[in-house]
Design an enzyme around this catalytic site. Structure first.
Site, PDB file in Angstrom:
ATOM      1  N   ASP A 150      -1.821   1.829   4.799  1.00 32.46           N
ATOM      2  CA  ASP A 150      -1.247   0.765   3.983  1.00 32.46           C
ATOM      3  C   ASP A 150      -2.335  -0.107   3.365  1.00 32.46           C
ATOM      4  O   ASP A 150      -3.373  -0.361   3.972  1.00 32.46           O
ATOM      5  CB  ASP A 150      -0.334  -0.096   4.876  1.00 32.46           C
ATOM      6  CG  ASP A 150       0.371  -1.189   4.105  1.00 32.46           C
ATOM      7  OD1 ASP A 150       1.154  -0.859   3.205  1.00 32.46           O
ATOM      8  OD2 ASP A 150       0.123  -2.373   4.404  1.00 32.46           O
ATOM      9  N   GLU A 179      -2.351   4.524   0.400  1.00 29.74           N
ATOM     10  CA  GLU A 179      -1.613   3.710  -0.557  1.00 29.74           C
ATOM     11  C   GLU A 179      -2.661   2.868  -1.281  1.00 29.74           C
ATOM     12  O   GLU A 179      -3.070   1.817  -0.795  1.00 29.74           O
ATOM     13  CB  GLU A 179      -0.583   2.809   0.142  1.00 29.74           C
ATOM     14  CG  GLU A 179       0.290   2.083  -0.864  1.00 29.74           C
ATOM     15  CD  GLU A 179       0.546   0.619  -0.525  1.00 29.74           C
ATOM     16  OE1 GLU A 179       1.268  -0.034  -1.290  1.00 29.74           O
ATOM     17  OE2 GLU A 179       0.014   0.128   0.478  1.00 29.74           O
TER      18      GLU A 179
END
Length: 733
Positions: free
Chosen positions: A402, A455
């Site tokens: 993330d 990401e």
């Protein structure tokens, strides 16, 4: 036996023990040979009496006040297995003396911790049930280099750490205590005396199990799960993920079916995902987090699956069930930041430790959290080992990392003056780059078949390039296996949100992705982020009436599944729920209730997703050359006035699939498309306008034969009927 008065405890030792600032309590407490015998000393707050028991020997120690008991026994050597009989007001306990044991952590462990290279850190730090010197108990270890002292507090000592001081093991910053007869299920925390003398009670950073929020204690844990996924693990590494079918269903476990435990989910989730044909699930972060509304992206227990749904072994049971159903398990992993809760990592031992000591570098500007100090070797070790922990201990098949962009740039979300350039004068966070490279290289070296996914929302060069290969900017690649294609997601959703009459002015938003499609190994993500916070659900982003919204939704999914890159779809979007996702109640499953009037509309979209996955899995042209530009050719990419896109995909043998999207609301009869002249006929293998999906059933039911008329720069052409707001796939007959 008569007990003589033992040598008086040094006043400084006594003070340090009582104030929790003693670095070596084992040198004072326990049993030690002295002139005249063996001196026994215990620190047992609240005890009425303490008696030494060794075989036939029983000797009550003198009460020295403030919880200290001592005595001198005329023995030649320390008894090998003496015990303490401790009497309290309402109970008497016979126990081993924790201060008679040697350190239960080895020199190699300490060396690797000091070097920041302990790849199995969870086996060295935290709470480890074990047998030590022939006695069962639990070894507690914690890294707290700035602490003046560390004690152990828990249910077993009424949360008063005074009687359980830990010892410092050299210059590593590691504190250790083996506590006999303490085992699985015990609650504990570390009572840390800060440099200023104040105390703080902290959860274990390496806790493998925690209490369910809002409670915050760590729990002693030992796994009992016996894995049944050996076949899956042996098979998963045979084909690289970027050359294999890879269709992902993103799930927030706590709300997929609200109220279900890990084990109950194991009965339902694998069957649902397998029925729809997805190859993988991606779980939003499962590591323990205090606030459910963070969806798991603000982690306090990096080594513990959230206790909201069960125990760590229960989570293993779920992963095992998914594997046995043939479904891979990806997990969101959050190494970018952590929350400021005063019982967790923030200023853990009284000073910045896991976070950067420079406030400009430690405060995350977007989320009110703290960023890890990626330049500190012990912190990097904590995170690299954490990635390995989930892959090795929980058999996770991939980590979706993330917020990578927030790690890579020193000026991320910061104004001028709020950040300091790196040593080369640039904005790159060199520490974070080195960390990501180390993490990826280590995971790929140790765990065959695992994939890491970034990401990353910028044009950073080489996110999925190997770490040892330098790019134009001089950096080695970050070493990820795949990267989320955020540009494709934003552009394509912008286009789809337009009324069809305006789409011809935005045609390039759908074609631009092919300019850079092979710069990285991409995943096409329609994730949870796109269906919350006022962004609306996928079907609700679409223009027009309800029929047109669903038709757009289906056409878009057909386009997405055919586009180069892997697919990811968030739960609820597979049946076109109209409401935004809420973690409080999860997907609107009632839309699929046969008693609901519009149930067929939603079931039709879900049937399409099942068929998309089925045909996708059977068609190597759609995935085998995802990262090879020769696996894609435009047939027509400039038909802006028609709102038509057509392209060919090829497998490794050259076998094609033709994908055609008509994103206008009109039927286009006899639409001519250029095709290769070596295919005798094409047949429609999928049509998002089919009646069973809720469409108008404008199809091409018969094989379509090429004509020798050249078109679109190709030697032959076919004439198709293009249904409205639909995507059609054709394969050689």
């Amino acid at each position: 036996m008569d007990v003589a008065v033992s040598p008086a405890l040094d006043a400084a030792d006594r003070e340090r023990l009582l104030t929790g600032t003693h670095h070596d309590p084992h040198s004072v407490l326990g049993a030690h040979p002295v002139p005249g015998g063996v001196a026994f000393r215990a620190l047992r707050p609240y005890a009425l009496t303490v008696t030494v028991v060794a075989g036939a020997l029983r000797a009550e120690l003198h009460d020295d006040g403030e919880g200290f008991f001592s005595g001198l026994l005329p023995l030649r050597e320390v008894p090998a297995d003496y015990q303490l009989l401790v009497a309290y007001e309402e109970s008497v306990q016979e126990t081993e003396d924790a201060y008679r044991f040697l350190p239960a952590l080895g020199e190699l462990d300490l060396h690797l911790i000091a070097e920041g290279r302990h790849e199995e850190l969870w086996k060295a730090l935290g709470a480890e049930p074990m047998t030590h010197q022939g006695v069962t108990g639990t070894r507690f270890t914690v890294w707290a280099p700035n602490a003046r002292g560390v004690s152990l507090a828990g249910t077993f000592n009424f949360w008063d750490g005074t009687g359980y001081p830990m010892r410092s093991l050299g210059g590593t910053g590691v504190w250790e205590l083996f506590v006999p007869e303490i085992g699985e299920g015990e609650l504990y925390k570390f009572e840390i005396t800060r440099p200023d003398g104040s105390k703080t009670l902290r959860a274990d950073p390496l806790a493998r199990r925690t209490e369910a929020p809002p409670n915050t204690s760590s729990i002693v844990h030992a796994s009992r799960h016996e894995w049944g996924d050996a076949q899956w693990l042996a098979r998963r590494g045979t084909v690289p993920p970027h050359e294999a079918p890879f269709s992902v269903y993103e799930v927030h476990l706590a709300s997929w079916r609200p109220g279900l435990t890990y084990r109950q989910l194991a009965e339902q989730l694998p069957a649902y995902v397998k029925d729809l044909g997805f190859t993988h699930v991606e779980l939003m972060p499962v590591a323990e987090h205090p606030f459910g509304g963070s969806w798991g992206y603000q982690v306090t227990g990096f080594y513990a699956p959230t206790a909201r749904l069960g125990t760590p072994d229960d989570f293993k049971y779920l992963v095992d069930a998914l594997h046995q159903a043939g479904i891979g398990v990806l997990m969101d992993w959050v190494p970018a930041h952590f929350p400021r809760d005063d019982w967790a990592l923030a200023e853990f031992d009284g000073r910045p430790l896991y976070e950067h000591e420079d406030p400009l570098r430690s405060a995350h500007p977007d989320w009110g959290t703290l960023e890890f100090d990626f330049g500190r070797r012990e912190v990097r070790n904590f995170l690299v080992a954490n990635a390995l922990y989930w892959c090795e201990e929980f058999h996770i098949d991939g980590l979706r990392v993330d917020a990578v962009a927030s790690m890579l740039y020193l000026d991320y979300s910061r104004e001028p003056g709020q950040w300091v350039p790196n040593e080369h004068g640039g904005r790159e966070n060199l520490d974070a780059v080195a960390f990501l490279q180390e993490m990826n290289a280590t995971v790929y070296r140790r765990v065959p078949g695992v994939v890491t996914i970034a990401e990353e929302s910028t044009a950073w060069d080489g996110v999925t390039r190997p770490t040892h290969v330098s790019g134009p900017g001089g950096f080695g690649g970050l070493g990820f296996g795949l990267k989320w294609n955020m540009g494709w997601m934003h552009d394509s959703l912008e286009y789809m949100a337009k009324e069809p009459v305006h789409r011809k002015y935005h045609h390039d938003e759908m074609t631009f992705s092919m300019v850079y499609a092979y710069s990285e190994n991409y995943v096409l993500p329609i994730s949870h982020d796109e269906v919350v916070h006022g962004k609306r659900s996928l079907v609700s982003k679409m223009p027009g009436d309800w029929w047109q919204q669903r038709a757009n939704h289906r056409a878009y999914l057909g386009y997405m599944w055919a586009h180069p890159g892997k697919q990811l779809l968030f739960m609820g979007q597979e049946f076109a729920q109209g409401a935004e996702w809420s973690e409080a109640h999860g997907p609107d499953w009632w839309l699929l209730d046969p008693a609901y009037g519009a149930e067929a509309d939603h079931r039709g979209v879900r049937d399409l997703v099942r068929d998309l996955n089925t045909v996708y899995g059977q068609t190597p042209a759609l995935w085998q050359r995802d990262t090879d530009a020769s696996g894609f050719q435009w047939v027509v990419g400039d038909a802006a006035d028609d709102n038509v896109f057509a392209f060919l995909r090829f497998d490794a043998e050259g076998a094609p699939l033709l994908a055609v999207s008509n994103l206008s609301p009109v039927v286009r009869q006899d639409y001519r498309l250029g095709v290769p002249d070596d295919i005798p006929a094409w047949y429609e293998t999928l049509n998002t306008d089919a009646a069973r999906y809720g469409g108008s059933d404008v199809t091409n039911p018969d094989p379509v034969k090429p004509e020798p008329q050249g078109w679109h720069g190709r030697p032959a052409s076919i004439r198709l009927t293009l249904p409205p707001l639909a995507t059609v796939w054709l394969r050689p007959a």
